[in-house]
Design a protein around this motif. Structure first.
Motif, PDB file in Angstrom:
ATOM      1  N   ALA A 101       0.831  -1.208   0.000  1.00  0.00           N
ATOM      2  CA  ALA A 101       0.000   0.000   0.000  1.00  0.00           C
ATOM      3  C   ALA A 101       0.862   1.253   0.000  1.00  0.00           C
ATOM      4  O   ALA A 101       0.557   2.241  -0.677  1.00  0.00           O
ATOM      5  CB  ALA A 101      -0.937  -0.011   1.205  1.00  0.00           C
ATOM      6  N   ASP A 106      -3.115   2.997  -1.659  1.00  0.00           N
ATOM      7  CA  ASP A 106      -4.143   2.164  -1.051  1.00  0.00           C
ATOM      8  C   ASP A 106      -4.952   1.388  -2.068  1.00  0.00           C
ATOM      9  O   ASP A 106      -5.464   0.312  -1.783  1.00  0.00           O
ATOM     10  CB  ASP A 106      -5.086   3.024  -0.201  1.00  0.00           C
ATOM     11  CG  ASP A 106      -4.401   3.537   1.058  1.00  0.00           C
ATOM     12  OD1 ASP A 106      -3.416   2.918   1.482  1.00  0.00           O
ATOM     13  OD2 ASP A 106      -4.851   4.561   1.599  1.00  0.00           O
ATOM     14  N   ARG A 110      -6.118  -2.695  -2.088  1.00  0.00           N
ATOM     15  CA  ARG A 110      -7.499  -3.187  -2.206  1.00  0.00           C
ATOM     16  C   ARG A 110      -7.675  -4.069  -3.425  1.00  0.00           C
ATOM     17  O   ARG A 110      -8.765  -4.549  -3.700  1.00  0.00           O
ATOM     18  CB  ARG A 110      -8.470  -2.006  -2.275  1.00  0.00           C
ATOM     19  CG  ARG A 110      -8.547  -1.190  -0.992  1.00  0.00           C
ATOM     20  CD  ARG A 110      -9.756  -0.272  -1.014  1.00  0.00           C
ATOM     21  NE  ARG A 110      -9.704   0.665  -2.114  1.00  0.00           N
ATOM     22  CZ  ARG A 110      -9.160   1.878  -2.043  1.00  0.00           C
ATOM     23  NH1 ARG A 110      -8.604   2.281  -0.905  1.00  0.00           N
ATOM     24  NH2 ARG A 110      -9.158   2.695  -3.076  1.00  0.00           N
TER      25      ARG A 110
END
Length: 231
Positions: A101, A106, A110
């Protein structure tokens, strides 16, 4: 390093290969060093690696999760004392996902970083289940090689502790040029995935005496985390 004219910044060395300086603070570096010293104890502890051609790696190694040997994985230290490999700690796997990340953003954590590679969601936050820890003395080297024994396309995460080194990051076609040399210092993070996942890389030089004085380490430790995809 204190007193530098320009601070070191996050740099994309190649598509999907990212250097994040000083990602590990002094406290986390100390925690990792303590853990490495425990993992290095027998059984299935620190060992010298011999290659099929009769060579000897100058960096010694210990593994977690799966035992790496040239060129495959096993559940036991097949080229060591034969003991079962130590487990991969959950906190270290979590640190690997956090590192992805930090390197990619981020969105990659995900699992929506398809732009970083050819496969489906190569930046997906899969569980890191293998760690290879290499210990380098001042005269240790690591030749150009690829991390190609895993079946997962998840990025490789690399943490540096102790002495700085010259890290050579190359291309996916050969061990030769083009490549780029990067100085990795204690606390630095390097992540490579996507189109750079199978790039050749190595350590042509360690810089003795460059470790942070407060860390208490002579030499260099490199912790690389991988997703095996072997089950």
């Amino acid at each position: 390093m204190d007193g530098e004219l320009f601070p070191r910044e996050r740099t994309e060395i190649a598509p999907g290969a990212v250097h994040v300086p000083d990602w590990l603070g002094p406290r986390r570096q100390g925690e990792l060093l303590h853990a490495c010293r425990e993992w290095a104890r027998p059984p299935a502890g620190l060992r010298t690696v011999h290659t099929p051609g009769g060579g000897t790696m100058t960096a010694r190694q210990v593994c977690l999760g799966r035992h790496w040997y040239p060129y495959g994985y096993a559940h036991t230290a097949v080229d060591g004392d034969g003991a079962p490999v130590k487990p991969m700690p959950g906190w270290l796997a979590d640190l690997g996902r956090a590192a992805v990340a930090a390197a990619y953003g981020d969105a990659a954590a995900r699992g929506v970083a398809a732009a970083y590679g050819d496969g489906p969601d190569p930046g997906a936050p899969e569980a890191y289940d293998i760690a290879l820890i290499n210990f380098y003395t001042g005269d240790s080297r690591m030749g150009m090689h690829r991390d190609a024994e895993e079946r997962s396309a998840a990025p490789v995460v690399s943490f540096s502790l102790g002495d700085s080194c010259l890290f050579r990051f190359g291309n996916t076609a050969s061990r030769g040029r083009p490549y780029r040399d990067v100085e990795l210092r204690s606390g630095d993070l390097f992540v490579f995935g996507g189109p750079s996942r199978l790039a050749y890389h190595g350590v042509p030089k360690v810089l003795p005496g460059t470790a942070p004085p407060g860390l208490g380490l002579t030499g260099r430790l490199n912790i690389t985390l991988r997703v095996g995809g072997l089950d």
